[in-house]
Structures are given as structure tokens and as C-alpha cells.
Design a protein around this motif. Structure first.
Motif, PDB file in Angstrom:
ATOM      1  N   LEU A   1       0.823  -1.202   0.000  1.00  0.00           N
ATOM      2  CA  LEU A   1       0.000   0.000   0.000  1.00  0.00           C
ATOM      3  C   LEU A   1       0.861   1.257   0.000  1.00  0.00           C
ATOM      4  O   LEU A   1       1.780   1.389   0.799  1.00  0.00           O
ATOM      5  CB  LEU A   1      -0.936   0.014   1.214  1.00  0.00           C
ATOM      6  CG  LEU A   1      -2.254  -0.738   1.004  1.00  0.00           C
ATOM      7  CD1 LEU A   1      -2.047  -2.239   1.065  1.00  0.00           C
ATOM      8  CD2 LEU A   1      -3.292  -0.303   2.016  1.00  0.00           C
ATOM      9  N   THR A   2       0.539   2.159  -0.898  1.00  0.00           N
ATOM     10  CA  THR A   2       1.245   3.443  -0.998  1.00  0.00           C
ATOM     11  C   THR A   2       0.409   4.524  -0.320  1.00  0.00           C
ATOM     12  O   THR A   2      -0.764   4.312   0.017  1.00  0.00           O
ATOM     13  CB  THR A   2       1.447   3.824  -2.463  1.00  0.00           C
ATOM     14  OG1 THR A   2       0.149   4.004  -3.082  1.00  0.00           O
ATOM     15  CG2 THR A   2       2.215   2.741  -3.207  1.00  0.00           C
ATOM     16  N   GLU A   3       0.998   5.683  -0.151  1.00  0.00           N
ATOM     17  CA  GLU A   3       0.261   6.807   0.431  1.00  0.00           C
ATOM     18  C   GLU A   3      -0.944   7.167  -0.437  1.00  0.00           C
ATOM     19  O   GLU A   3      -2.006   7.529   0.065  1.00  0.00           O
ATOM     20  CB  GLU A   3       1.182   8.015   0.592  1.00  0.00           C
ATOM     21  CG  GLU A   3       2.264   7.845   1.647  1.00  0.00           C
ATOM     22  CD  GLU A   3       1.696   7.614   3.042  1.00  0.00           C
ATOM     23  OE1 GLU A   3       0.622   8.179   3.349  1.00  0.00           O
ATOM     24  OE2 GLU A   3       2.314   6.865   3.824  1.00  0.00           O
ATOM     25  N   GLU A   4      -0.775   7.067  -1.757  1.00  0.00           N
ATOM     26  CA  GLU A   4      -1.878   7.384  -2.665  1.00  0.00           C
ATOM     27  C   GLU A   4      -3.036   6.411  -2.495  1.00  0.00           C
ATOM     28  O   GLU A   4      -4.206   6.813  -2.442  1.00  0.00           O
ATOM     29  CB  GLU A   4      -1.393   7.342  -4.118  1.00  0.00           C
ATOM     30  CG  GLU A   4      -2.489   7.659  -5.129  1.00  0.00           C
ATOM     31  CD  GLU A   4      -2.020   7.551  -6.568  1.00  0.00           C
ATOM     32  OE1 GLU A   4      -2.783   7.972  -7.463  1.00  0.00           O
ATOM     33  OE2 GLU A   4      -0.905   7.048  -6.804  1.00  0.00           O
TER      34      GLU A   4
ATOM     35  N   LYS B   1      -4.923   4.611   7.691  1.00  0.00           N
ATOM     36  CA  LYS B   1      -3.482   4.389   7.852  1.00  0.00           C
ATOM     37  C   LYS B   1      -3.131   3.709   9.169  1.00  0.00           C
ATOM     38  O   LYS B   1      -2.044   3.136   9.308  1.00  0.00           O
ATOM     39  CB  LYS B   1      -2.718   5.698   7.735  1.00  0.00           C
ATOM     40  CG  LYS B   1      -3.005   6.714   8.817  1.00  0.00           C
ATOM     41  CD  LYS B   1      -2.206   7.993   8.589  1.00  0.00           C
ATOM     42  CE  LYS B   1      -2.475   9.040   9.655  1.00  0.00           C
ATOM     43  NZ  LYS B   1      -1.710  10.287   9.404  1.00  0.00           N
TER      44      LYS B   1
ATOM     45  N   LYS C   1       5.639  -2.079   3.220  1.00  0.00           N
ATOM     46  CA  LYS C   1       5.732  -0.818   2.490  1.00  0.00           C
ATOM     47  C   LYS C   1       7.026  -0.744   1.703  1.00  0.00           C
ATOM     48  O   LYS C   1       8.017  -1.310   2.107  1.00  0.00           O
ATOM     49  CB  LYS C   1       5.654   0.357   3.449  1.00  0.00           C
ATOM     50  CG  LYS C   1       4.218   0.665   3.856  1.00  0.00           C
ATOM     51  CD  LYS C   1       4.163   2.031   4.489  1.00  0.00           C
ATOM     52  CE  LYS C   1       2.753   2.566   4.504  1.00  0.00           C
ATOM     53  NZ  LYS C   1       2.703   3.960   4.922  1.00  0.00           N
TER      54      LYS C   1
END
Length: 351
Positions: free
Chosen positions: A315-318, A343, A351
Motif C-alpha cells: 500500500l502506498t500513500e496514494e 493508515k 511498504k
């Protein structure tokens, strides 16, 4: 043994009580749903659990048995089970796997909350409700479905020409699903409010009956049910999710499983990744694998397969931000009783 009718009546009484209390105890609502799911599972032959031969001898040792929940329509996990590759990978370390079938994402998350499974895969909505209810789980990876794999459709001869024409119309979709979010965002883009339509909350099978019977004006649905409806009825697409909704899938794990067996989790994800690569490059074979278990023509399934993408990605921040937007929307339209922070339940090691 209690009849299903009695169980559903008991559930309805519980829901009525909670509604009168203005949902002040959402956790209790989740518990009522969990109790119903587990009770019905005990009475129904439709939810099955199977163990591989290698898992039987180790079943007494819960530390070496990885319990996976799956849906037949969830391509990768179903293919992983069918191929038996994960059993081979785990055997080297003395571990094993059991598989439990679920009809949809919400009961799978309820089983995860009850400690009955360790790992599963759902769409965007179920984990939002689970987090709001306090279920101890983490997002461990995501599967990049494409926006064209879900859409709002109307009858081929419908006078409805665009989303704005849905004002005052009956729109069928599964409540709290990814298509629930699609409907909200499509209406917003068209200058309408969620209250401008008449939501008709139905699961896919019932929604299709309502749609074909013209008891609803439009239907928001995802593949492979979307592809099947298009083929059977000639349904016309008002809009797909392009520019409106990400339509991602998520791999989820129980927090206790991640904490106690991170290596086992990594083995599972590695197996998922290998099958995902196979599915991406072999849509015809995937369609042939799923056709007999889903009861959908292989050609229709192949159409659906070619509209999606595959991958087991951290999972990315986006991605987290997009999931947060869905959670915020569900809070705004009162589908969940409190704000959540996605989050806070994302597995950091991947990550």
C-alpha cells in the motif's frame, strides 16, 4: 437446531432495537451480524470449509495452520486454492493451510473478527466497516482492479441517457459496497445528491432479477456480474468508475496472525503473487477455471478478466488516501457511525 427463519427474525429484532438507539453501540451491531453469520453457517451447506491433505495432520497445532477465507468470484485466491501451490510451499516449513468459502466480503471480515480465519481478500468497502467496528486486522497488500470493471447500467431501451437523468429513479446496488461509493461519486459529478435518487439495496443476484424485471431503473454492479448482465440483457453503460472510483481489491490479515507469524504471511503473499502473475497472462484459462464454479459462461468471464489488472502490491500513500476518501464518504452518508483513519491499520513491513 435453530431454523434460518428464526435466526433472521432474531437478527431483525436486534437491528430494530439498535436503530431505536441511534446506533450508539455500533460494535453491538457488528456482533449481531457476526452471530447471525456464524449461526447460519452452522445451518447451511453453502459455506464450506476444506482442508488439504497436508493440513489434516497438523490441524491440532494452530501455530502451523494458516486459515484462509476466499470467495469463488475472487480469482486469485480461488486459483491459489485450486492449484495447490501454497500447500507445497508451506509443507517445507511444516505448516499447512485450510480454506473456508464465504459468499461475500462482510461475513469474511466477521469471521476474521471472531478469530476463525487469518487471511482473506475483499473489495474496498468491507474493511472500512470492519475498522469502524473495531475488528483487529491490517491491510497487507492491494490488487489493482481497473475502473472499467464496475459501472452503472440501464436497460438498452431506457430513456435515461446520463447520470443526471437518475434523479428520482430507483438505482439498485449492494449497500456499503464499492458500487455504493461509485453511485455517490457519479451523482456528485452530475450535480446531484445521494438523496436525489431512490437507493434499492440488493445483493448481485437479487439486483439482477430486479433489473431484468424492470423493477429498478438502473443498477450499479461489478464484474463478472457486470459482464454477464451486458451479455444477457444488452444493458447500456451510463458510466464506469473511470475518474470516479479506484475499485481496488485488498488482501487483509488478522492482526494476531501478522504479529505471531510474519514469515507465514510472507509465504502466503508470495504464493498469491505467483498466481496473480499467472492469471494476468492467462485470461482464457482463468475464465475456464471459474466458469463451472460460478455458473457463468467462460466467454463472459474472459471479457471480465480482460477489463481488470493484477498484482500484489504494498500500500502506498496514494492508495491509502483513496481508501480514506471512501471511508470519509461512508461516514458523511451515515453508513458508518464514526470517522476512521485507514493508515492506522496498514501493515508497515510491506511498504
Amino acid at each position: 437446531m435453530l431454523s434460518k427463519f428464526f435466526l433472521f427474525r432474531l437478527f431483525e429484532v436486534g437491528i430494530t432495537f439498535l436503530k431505536k438507539s441511534n446506533f450508539r453501540n455500533f460494535s453491538l451491531l457488528f456482533a449481531v451480524g457476526l452471530s447471525l453469520t456464524l449461526a447460519i453457517s452452522a445451518c447451511s451447506p453453502n459455506t464450506t470449509e476444506t482442508a488439504s491433505p497436508s493440513s489434516t495432520s497438523n490441524a491440532a497445532n494452530s501455530n502451523t495452520v494458516i486459515r484462509i477465507g476466499y470467495q469463488k468470484a475472487a480469482t486469485v485466491l480461488y486459483a491459489l486454492k485450486a492449484k495447490g501451490e501454497l500447500e507445497k510451499a508451506l509443507k517445507a516449513s511444516g505448516a499447512s493451510v485450510t480454506w473456508t468459502e464465504f459468499p461475500a466480503g462482510p461475513p469474511m471480515l466477521e469471521a476474521l473478527n471472531a478469530g476463525s480465519i487469518d487471511f482473506g481478500y475483499t473489495g474496498e468497502a468491507p474493511p472500512i466497516f470492519a475498522q469502524a467496528a473495531g475488528t483487529p486486522f491490517v491491510y497487507v497488500a492491494y490488487d489493482p482492479w481497473t475502473p472499467k470493471a464496475e459501472a452503472i447500467i440501464v436497460h438498452k431501451d431506457s430513456p435515461i441517457k446520463n447520470v443526471a437523468d437518475l434523479k428520482g429513479k430507483k438505482v439498485a446496488f449492494a449497500k456499503g459496497s464499492n458500487t455504493n461509493y461509485l453511485v455517490v461519486k457519479a451523482l456528485e459529478k452530475a450535480g446531484l445528491k445521494y438523496t436525489d435518487i431512490k437507493p434499492t439495496f440488493l445483493p448481485p443476484a437479487d439486483a439482477r432479477v430486479a433489473f431484468e424485471g424492470r423493477n429498478v431503473d438502473a443498477w450499479a454492479i461489478w464484474d463478472p456480474f457486470l459482464a454477464a448482465a451486458e451479455k444477457a440483457t444488452g444493458a447500456r453503460t451510463l458510466t464506469d468508475a473511470t475518474g470516479l472510483a479506484p475499485n481496488l481489491g485488498y488482501y487483509l490479515a488478522a492482526k494476531s496472525f501478522v504479529d505471531k507469524n510474519p514469515e507465514g504471511l510472507k509465504t502466503v503473499l508470495d504464493g498469491v503473487n505467483k498466481v496473480s502473475d499467472w492469471a494476468k497472462n492467462n485470461p482464457t484459462e482463468v475464465a475456464q477455471l471459474l466458469s463451472p464454479v460460478l455458473g457463468i459462461d467462460a466467454a463472459v468471464l474472459e471479457t471480465a478478466e480482460k477489463r481488470r489488472d493484477y498484482g500484489v502490491l504494498p500500500l502506498t500513500e496514494e492508495v491509502i488516501s483513496k481508501q480514506q476518501e471512501i471511508a470519509d464518504t461512508f461516514y458523511q452518508i451515515k453508513l458508518i457511525p464514526k470517522e476512521i483513519k485507514v493508515k492506522e491499520v496498514v501493515w508497515q513491513e510491506n511498504k
